[in-house]
Design a protein around this motif. Structure first.
Motif, PDB file in Angstrom:
ATOM      1  N   ASN A 200     -97.994 -20.851 -38.456  1.00 25.88           N
ATOM      2  CA  ASN A 200     -98.355 -19.434 -38.438  1.00 25.88           C
ATOM      3  C   ASN A 200     -99.819 -19.301 -38.014  1.00 25.88           C
ATOM      4  O   ASN A 200    -100.717 -19.707 -38.731  1.00 25.88           O
ATOM      5  N   ASN A 209    -101.009 -11.990 -36.228  1.00 27.02           N
ATOM      6  CA  ASN A 209    -100.481 -13.335 -36.438  1.00 27.02           C
ATOM      7  C   ASN A 209     -99.146 -13.512 -35.718  1.00 27.02           C
ATOM      8  O   ASN A 209     -98.421 -12.546 -35.462  1.00 27.02           O
ATOM      9  N   ASN A 211     -96.079 -16.972 -34.789  1.00 27.28           N
ATOM     10  CA  ASN A 211     -95.664 -18.349 -35.052  1.00 27.28           C
ATOM     11  C   ASN A 211     -95.506 -19.121 -33.744  1.00 27.28           C
ATOM     12  O   ASN A 211     -95.157 -18.550 -32.708  1.00 27.28           O
TER      13      ASN A 211
END
Length: 295
Positions: A200, A209, A211
Motif C-alpha cells: 500500500n 494511496n 496498491n
C-alpha cells in the motif's frame, strides 16, 4: 451521620456475616454499629439487614443496594490512590511486552533512553511473536503494531509506524534506483509475510494511496531477518522507518521513492485498565510517544 462509615460497616457486615465482627474491624463498639446501620436504613428508607441476637442476614433490598455500596467504596480507594500517585516519585517496576523484531530494532533502545532519564525505574522487557494475553501474563503494558485496537483492552496511540522502501547503495549502483512506483516491479522485492506482495503506497504530498503488486524470491515473518537480507544486497525491501533509521544515517541503506510512505500502521500502548495505573507507566507511554515522533 458519617454516611461513608455506615456504608463501610454495611458491606463489612455482609462480607463477614457478623455485625460484631464488622464493628471490631472498623474499631467501633457493637452498640455504635447498630446505631449506624439503623441510621443508614433510615436515610435510605429501606431495611438492609435482618438482625437477631444470633443471626445476621441481608434483605432483598440490601442485596440490590450492595453493588452500589461496593462501587462507592472502590471510588473512595481510587481517589486516595490517585492522590498518592500524583505525589509519588518517578520510580517503580514496569513489565513491557512486544514483538521480537520491534523490541530488538526499536523498543529496547527507547527503553534504555527512558532509563537514562529515570534511573530509579526497573523495566522487565519481554519479546515474543505469539499472541499476548496481557491479563493472564500479568504484563503492565503491551506495545503492539496494529490498525485496530483490540476490544478487550484500553490503548493509547503512540504514533504511526510508516515503512520506507530501501536497499543498499551497492545494490542500487548495480541494478539502478527505481524512479517510479511501477519500476519497483523490475526489482527483487524482499517481503515480510505479514505484508505480502501487495504494498500500500501513500503519496505524502497528494495524500492519496494505491496498491502495487511486487515480485519476490524471498519472504520471511521476521523484520530482523528481512533487514539482514537487504543489508546483504539481495534486493529491495519495505521496512518500518524506526527499524532502519540508524542504517540510513550511517549510509548503509538508501531510501527509494522517498515521497511515499508504505503500509502505515498504528503503534499502540495497550493496558488492561485505567484504574490505579501508576504514574511511571503513564510517563513511559508519553515518553515513547515523544520518542517515536523524533524518530
Amino acid at each position: 451521620m458519617d454516611r461513608l462509615t455506615c456504608i463501610k460497616l454495611f458491606v463489612a457486615a455482609v462480607e463477614s456475616g457478623s455485625l460484631a465482627s464488622a464493628a471490631k474491624n472498623l474499631d467501633i463498639s457493637r452498640s455504635m454499629a447498630t446505631r449506624l446501620i439503623t441510621a443508614l436504613e433510615s436515610s435510605l428508607q429501606t431495611r438492609l439487614l435482618h438482625r437477631t441476637t444470633r443471626n445476621l442476614g441481608i434483605t432483598n433490598s440490601g442485596q440490590a443496594l450492595l453493588p452500589y455500596c461496593r462501587t462507592i467504596l472502590e471510588q473512595e480507594q481510587m481517589l486516595y490512590q490517585e492522590a498518592l500517585m500524583q505525589q509519588s516519585e518517578m520510580n517503580g517496576k514496569i513489565s513491557v511486552m512486544t514483538s521480537i523484531s520491534f523490541g530488538q530494532l526499536y523498543l529496547a533502545g527507547a527503553i534504555e533512553r527512558f532509563m537514562e532519564e529515570y534511573p530509579n525505574t526497573e523495566i522487565d522487557l519481554r519479546l515474543t511473536d505469539r499472541e499476548i494475553d496481557l491479563v493472564k501474563e500479568k504484563v503492565d503494558i503491551v506495545i503492539e503494531l496494529n490498525n485496530q485496537l483490540p476490544e478487550s483492552l484500553i490503548g493509547k496511540k503512540l504514533g504511526i509506524c510508516s515503512s520506507v522502501i530501501c536497499a543498499t547503495p551497492e545494490y542500487l549502483a548495480r541494478y539502478g534506483s527505481p524512479q517510479s512506483v511501477t519500476e519497483l516491479q523490475d526489482h527483487n522485492c524482499l517481503v515480510h509475510t505479514k505484508i505480502g506482495n501487495n504494498w500500500n503506497m501513500v503519496d505524502k504530498e497528494k495524500k492519496k494511496n494505491f496498491n502495487i503488486d511486487v515480485s519476490s524470491n524471498f519472504s520471511v515473518n521476521d523484520s530482523s531477518i528481512l533487514l539482514n537480507a537487504v543489508l546483504a544486497g539481495r534486493g529491495v525491501a519495505c521496512l518500518p522507518l524506526p527499524f532502519v533509521k540508524n542504517f540510513l544515517k550511517d549510509g548503509l541503506l538508501d531510501i527509494i521513492l522517498p515521497k511515499y510512505d508504505v503500509n502505515p500502521v498504528g503503534i499502540w500502548g495497550l493496558y488492561a485498565s485505567r484504574h490505579f495505573q501508576p504514574r511511571i507507566q503513564r510517563h513511559l507511554l508519553s515518553f515513547l510517544e515523544s520518542d517515536l515522533y523524533k524518530s
